[in-house]
Write an enzyme that holds these catalytic residues in place. Structure first.
Site, PDB file in Angstrom:
ATOM      1  N   ASP A   4      -4.322  -5.580   6.973  1.00 34.51           N
ATOM      2  CA  ASP A   4      -4.361  -4.447   6.046  1.00 34.51           C
ATOM      3  C   ASP A   4      -5.751  -3.796   6.055  1.00 34.51           C
ATOM      4  OD1 ASP A   4      -3.500  -2.672   4.155  1.00 34.51           O
ATOM      5  OD2 ASP A   4      -3.661  -4.059   2.466  1.00 34.51           O
ATOM      6  N   ARG A  26      -7.969   2.638   4.994  1.00 36.49           N
ATOM      7  CA  ARG A  26      -9.245   2.734   4.269  1.00 36.49           C
ATOM      8  C   ARG A  26     -10.433   2.798   5.232  1.00 36.49           C
ATOM      9  NH1 ARG A  26      -7.609  -1.969   0.396  1.00 36.49           N
ATOM     10  NH2 ARG A  26      -5.851  -1.911   1.838  1.00 36.49           N
ATOM     11  N   HIS A  36      -5.892   2.744  13.015  1.00 39.20           N
ATOM     12  CA  HIS A  36      -4.905   1.856  13.651  1.00 39.20           C
ATOM     13  C   HIS A  36      -5.387   1.450  15.053  1.00 39.20           C
ATOM     14  CE1 HIS A  36      -2.278   2.259  10.321  1.00 39.20           C
ATOM     15  NE2 HIS A  36      -1.875   3.492  10.556  1.00 39.20           N
ATOM     16  N   SER A  89       6.110  -2.892   9.156  1.00 37.35           N
ATOM     17  CA  SER A  89       7.180  -3.391   8.291  1.00 37.35           C
ATOM     18  C   SER A  89       8.347  -2.412   8.244  1.00 37.35           C
ATOM     19  CB  SER A  89       6.644  -3.613   6.874  1.00 37.35           C
ATOM     20  OG  SER A  89       6.402  -2.366   6.251  1.00 37.35           O
ATOM     21  N   GLU A 126       9.379  -1.152   5.672  1.00 40.54           N
ATOM     22  CA  GLU A 126       8.953  -0.133   4.701  1.00 40.54           C
ATOM     23  C   GLU A 126       7.998   0.896   5.332  1.00 40.54           C
ATOM     24  OE1 GLU A 126       8.812  -3.507   4.051  1.00 40.54           O
ATOM     25  OE2 GLU A 126      10.657  -3.458   2.861  1.00 40.54           O
ATOM     26  N   ASN A 127       7.286   0.502   6.380  1.00 37.97           N
ATOM     27  CA  ASN A 127       6.323   1.424   7.011  1.00 37.97           C
ATOM     28  C   ASN A 127       7.001   2.648   7.649  1.00 37.97           C
ATOM     29  OD1 ASN A 127       4.051  -1.205   8.152  1.00 37.97           O
ATOM     30  ND2 ASN A 127       4.009  -0.010   6.267  1.00 37.97           N
ATOM     31  N   ARG A 149      -4.430 -12.311   4.152  1.00 36.34           N
ATOM     32  CA  ARG A 149      -4.323 -10.856   3.996  1.00 36.34           C
ATOM     33  C   ARG A 149      -5.725 -10.285   3.941  1.00 36.34           C
ATOM     34  NH1 ARG A 149      -0.051  -7.228   1.011  1.00 36.34           N
ATOM     35  NH2 ARG A 149      -0.916  -5.201   1.538  1.00 36.34           N
ATOM     36  N   GLU A 196      -0.585 -21.883   2.590  1.00 38.26           N
ATOM     37  CA  GLU A 196      -1.794 -21.597   1.825  1.00 38.26           C
ATOM     38  C   GLU A 196      -2.097 -20.105   1.966  1.00 38.26           C
ATOM     39  OE1 GLU A 196      -3.561 -23.713  -0.070  1.00 38.26           O
ATOM     40  OE2 GLU A 196      -2.041 -25.239   0.384  1.00 38.26           O
TER      41      GLU A 196
HETATM   42  C1  FPP Z   1      -2.064  -1.642   7.520  1.00 37.07           C
HETATM   43  O1  FPP Z   1      -3.136  -0.791   7.246  1.00 37.07           O
HETATM   44  C2  FPP Z   1      -1.710  -1.610   8.915  1.00 37.07           C
HETATM   45  C3  FPP Z   1      -0.523  -1.140   9.430  1.00 37.07           C
HETATM   46  C4  FPP Z   1       0.562  -0.598   8.628  1.00 37.07           C
HETATM   47  C5  FPP Z   1      -0.250  -1.129  10.877  1.00 37.07           C
HETATM   48  C6  FPP Z   1      -0.825  -2.260  11.641  1.00 37.07           C
HETATM   49  C7  FPP Z   1      -1.261  -1.745  12.920  1.00 37.07           C
HETATM   50  C8  FPP Z   1      -2.275  -2.221  13.645  1.00 37.07           C
HETATM   51  C9  FPP Z   1      -3.078  -3.385  13.282  1.00 37.07           C
HETATM   52  C10 FPP Z   1      -2.644  -1.488  14.860  1.00 37.07           C
HETATM   53  C11 FPP Z   1      -2.261  -2.013  16.147  1.00 37.07           C
HETATM   54  C12 FPP Z   1      -1.367  -3.155  16.190  1.00 37.07           C
HETATM   55  C13 FPP Z   1      -0.032  -3.058  16.269  1.00 37.07           C
HETATM   56  C14 FPP Z   1       0.765  -4.282  16.358  1.00 37.07           C
HETATM   57  C15 FPP Z   1       0.634  -1.760  16.261  1.00 37.07           C
HETATM   58  P1  FPP Z   1      -2.913   0.399   6.234  1.00 37.07           P
HETATM   59  O2  FPP Z   1      -2.725   1.637   7.032  1.00 37.07           O
HETATM   60  O3  FPP Z   1      -1.802   0.070   5.292  1.00 37.07           O
HETATM   61  O4  FPP Z   1      -4.290   0.411   5.511  1.00 37.07           O
HETATM   62  P2  FPP Z   1      -4.613   0.940   4.031  1.00 37.07           P
HETATM   63  O5  FPP Z   1      -3.934   0.006   3.085  1.00 37.07           O
HETATM   64  O6  FPP Z   1      -6.119   0.865   3.962  1.00 37.07           O
HETATM   65  O7  FPP Z   1      -4.092   2.350   3.962  1.00 37.07           O
END
Ligand code: FPP
Length: 244
Positions: A19, A23, A36, A64, A66-67, A183, A202
């Site tokens: 996560d 930000r 990303h 996810s 939800e994403n 997390r 844990e």
């Molecule tokens: C959460 O950060 C991250 C994601 C929803 C996507 C995860 C993607 C990667 C780690 C990039 C590359 C890897 C893969 C497997 C595609 P957020 O955008 O929710 O952050 P925020 O809470 O600060 O807005």
């Protein structure tokens, strides 16, 4: 080996909710896709560190169910980053004798992505040093629903469903339960990740934004985990016997 790494546990199953990409990008005034992209670099660094530190399974929450509700441009950006990342990392996994696999509802993803996943799973199938599992198009509740539906189709129907039957039908029954779920970015919730498998995991929360995460943070997680006393609801450090 440094004295520090000698103290870290090996064979640990680590799961990470990555996560903070948004930000990270916002703080720099750059497009979210840059966040990303840097998140992908962090995943590479963390995977290599996990291999070096003797982690046995690394499961990460990539996207996810939800994403899918996010802005279509952001979703498209993550999809193409994912394809690049799989293509780049799979040969590295082969070099390190590691396996790459995926969990989630693949029918929600495009043909090209599914084909890339299949390619990477086949290419790395023989890897035995570590498994990197990327949850993509994944939701924990969806996984349990899918497992229960599949279990109900077995001989005996719904009357034969018990914990073991559900476990057998999870997306990745060959993987163990995570010892620790991490997390990043300071949030303290598990957001529908591994809700069945994480029953006794844990939890470790790190303030580091995912794009800044790396070996030092993973060491810190393992150090913190090593200091935890696990009782699985009983008094011993072994999981409870399966009940129906
Ligand atoms: C959460 O950060 C991250 C994601 C929803 C996507 C995860 C993607 C990667 C780690 C990039 C590359 C890897 C893969 C497997 C595609 P957020 O955008 O929710 O952050 P925020 O809470 O600060 O807005």
């Amino acid at each position: 080996m440094t004295p520090d790494s000698q103290q870290l546990p090996t064979g640990t199953r680590v799961a990470i909710i990555m996560d903070g990409n948004g930000r990270w990008a916002q703080r720099r005034g750059v497009p979210i896709t840059e966040g990303h992209r840097e998140g992908g670099e962090a995943l590479h660094r963390t995977t290599v560190a996990a291999l070096d530190l003797g982690v046995s399974e690394l499961t990460v929450y990539g996207f996810s169910t939800e994403n899918f509700c996010r802005d279509p441009e952001e979703v498209a950006g993550i999809m193409s980053l994912f394809m690049e990342l799989v293509e780049r990392e799979a040969p590295i996994m082969v070099e390190r004798d590691a396996r790459m696999c995926f969990m989630g509802r693949r029918e929600l993803l495009g043909d090209e992505i599914r084909e890339r996943m299949r390619w990477a799973e086949e290419l790395t199938a023989g890897g035995s040093s570590m498994t990197l599992c990327i949850a993509f198009g994944y939701g924990g509740r969806a996984e349990v629903v899918d497992a229960v539906r599949a279990a109900a189709l077995e001989p005996g129907g719904v009357d034969a469903i018990d914990e073991e039957a559900i476990r057998r039908h999870l997306y990745r029954p060959e993987l163990g339960d995570p010892d620790v779920i991490v997390r990043t970015a300071g949030e303290q919730r598990t957001s529908n990740f591994l809700i069945w498998q994480g029953a006794y995991s844990e939890l470790v929360f790190s303030d580091t934004l995912w794009p800044d995460f790396g070996e030092g943070d993973l060491r810190e997680v393992l150090r913190e985990y090593a200091g935890r006393e696990r009782r699985f609801g009983g008094r011993a450090e072994t999981p409870p016997a399966v009940t129906s």
